[in-house]
Design an enzyme around this catalytic site. Structure first.
Site, PDB file in Angstrom:
ATOM      1  CB  CYS A   1      -6.644  -0.397   5.076  1.00 22.62           C
ATOM      2  SG  CYS A   1      -4.831  -1.069   5.166  1.00 22.62           S
TER       3      CYS A   1
ATOM      4  CG  HIS B   1      -2.040  -1.055   1.192  1.00 25.01           C
ATOM      5  ND1 HIS B   1      -3.061  -0.760   1.900  1.00 25.01           N
ATOM      6  CD2 HIS B   1      -2.036  -2.084   0.484  1.00 25.01           C
ATOM      7  CE1 HIS B   1      -3.740  -1.908   1.824  1.00 25.01           C
ATOM      8  NE2 HIS B   1      -3.217  -2.668   0.964  1.00 25.01           N
TER       9      HIS B   1
ATOM     10  CB  CYS C   1      -2.120   1.678   5.982  1.00 22.06           C
ATOM     11  SG  CYS C   1      -1.703   0.952   4.572  1.00 22.06           S
TER      12      CYS C   1
ATOM     13  CD  GLU D   1      -1.924   4.092   3.143  1.00 23.38           C
ATOM     14  OE1 GLU D   1      -3.264   4.323   3.315  1.00 23.38           O
ATOM     15  OE2 GLU D   1      -1.780   3.393   2.385  1.00 23.38           O
TER      16      GLU D   1
END
Length: 143
Positions: free
Chosen positions: A77, A47, A80, A49
């Site tokens: 999410c 992801h 993260c 992040e």
């Protein structure tokens, strides 16, 4: 946030969910810019992040990014959000809310959990319309 939106656009061009992230130090210097690479890397943890946190930590030579701020185009999410807490980020700025998959102001609300040992300041809705439009357009094209 503009740099994060540009990164999200690059993700969309690659067929990735258009999420971009930018991590800055206390002076505002960009430490890392990233976008989702889940599909390309065959990695469910790739992801934006996470990739930005990893790059900034390598750059600073520290697993803790105290006083650093993260700008991301979508509410993080739960995975993260927990990484943000572990990295000890000072502030989180995000664009669009994620009612289905978010982990900050939706879902499990990681930073409000008693097991969360660090809570960044959180500011949602930054460039929300632009971030939501990118996501909406991406998913409409795939339907």
């Amino acid at each position: 946030m503009q740099l994060a939106l540009e990164a999200a656009g690059r993700a969309a061009a690659l067929g990735e969910v258009p999420v971009g992230a930018v991590l800055v130090d206390p002076t505002g210097r960009v430490l890392a810019t990233a976008h989702n690479l889940v599909e390309r890397d065959h990695d469910p943890t790739a992801h934006a992040e996470i990739l930005a946190i990893r790059a900034a930590a390598r750059s600073l030579g520290s697993p803790r990014l105290v006083d650093c701020d993260l700008y991301v185009t979508l509410e993080p999410c739960p995975m993260c959000a927990q990484a943000i807490a572990f990295a000890r980020l000072r502030r989180l700025y995000f664009g669009a809310w994620d009612p289905k998959g978010g982990g900050v102001e939706n879902g499990p609300r990681i930073f409000q959990s008693s097991s969360c040992h660090h809570r960044p300041e959180v500011y949602g809705g930054i460039s929300e319309a632009a971030a939501a439009d990118l996501l909406r357009g991406f998913f409409q094209d795939r339907r």
